[in-house]
Write an enzyme that holds these catalytic residues in place. Structure first.
Site: not given
Ligand code: DX5
Ligand code: ZN
Length: 235
Positions: A21, A46, A48, A50, A79, A81, A150, A188
């Site tokens: 990620s 990956h 993320d 947001m 992903h 969010m 998650m 994740d």
């Molecule tokens: C959290 C994200 C993850 C995050 C995981 O909201 O969806 O993908 O990057 O990070 P680590 O591996 O550090 O928990």
């Molecule tokens: Zn993620």
């Protein structure tokens, strides 16, 4: 003459995929981070996304996906969010996302969103916050390409793995197997050297890892190597 010695069959160990990620990478050099992960033997990248609504932080949008597309041939595992993901999905598909994963909590019409993604030629994933029961995605399992558990509350990298996620993974693994469904099971949050073997043992096939891969202690290649060794220590 045919040998009479019976052939001993060794069932091949399934390949567990690693999806670094980039949330934990240096935001001022994302392209290089993606290239580094690619050279290190990652399976997916990956991404993320947001929006400051579904989760408090804002990271990046479809333009970042389009920019990263030029840095790797690997599947971009996006992903989302975000609230109302249906408004963003066409832009992410156009940008070159290969997998688009939406949160059940953000989709009152989950089935419709899954089909929207697939009609754009992109693999569809669904995901659940730690506090959301499996029943929120159960009816959609036959339609999706990926289910993401998650194992932290979304929004931030570097959080601690929530142990009850293992039971959720096992129950989903059981459901997918019992129904003969091929959706990939991804996990994740808080995946690192200490937790990797247990998520593999619980049935996860794709491991997302942010802070365990992009950190100041080691190169991405070293981190990937270390995590792969830890993944192998299941069972
Ligand atoms: C959290 C994200 C993850 C995050 C995981 O909201 O969806 O993908 O990057 O990070 P680590 O591996 O550090 O928990
Ligand atoms: Zn993620």
């Amino acid at each position: 003459m045919a040998s009479t010695t019976p052939l001993r069959m060794h069932p091949a160990k399934p390949h567990i995929k690693l999806a670094p990620s980039i949330l934990s990478a240096d935001f001022s050099r994302m392209g290089e981070a993606v290239a580094e992960a690619t050279r290190a033997g990652a399976d997916y990248v990956h991404v993320d996304v947001m929006d400051g609504r579904f989760v408090p932080p804002i990271t990046f949008g479809a333009q970042m996906v389009a920019a990263l597309r030029r840095w790797t041939p690997l599947p971009l595992d996006v992903h989302l969010m975000v609230a109302e993901p249906e408004r963003q999905i066409p832009l992410f598909a156009e940008a070159g996302a290969n997998i688009l994963t939406v949160h059940a909590e953000a989709c009152p019409h989950l089935q419709r969103v899954v089909h929207q993604i697939k009609e754009l030629g992109v693999k569809a994933g669904v995901t659940l916050n730690p506090g959301t029961p499996i029943s929120a995605v159960e009816e959609a399992l036959a339609d999706v390409d990926l289910v993401l558990v998650m194992s932290v509350n979304p929004g931030y990298g570097g959080q601690r793995f929530i142990p009850s996620s293992l039971d959720k993974l096992r129950r989903l693994r059981g459901m997918l197997d019992a129904r003969g469904l091929a959706a990939e099971l991804e996990v994740d949050g808080g995946v690192n050297e200490a937790t990797a073997a247990s998520v593999v043992e619980a049935g996860a096939q794709v491991l997302v890892a942010g802070s365990a891969i992009f950190n100041d202690r080691e190169s991405v290649a070293q981190a990937v190597e270390r995590l792969r060794r830890a993944m192998g220590r299941s069972g």
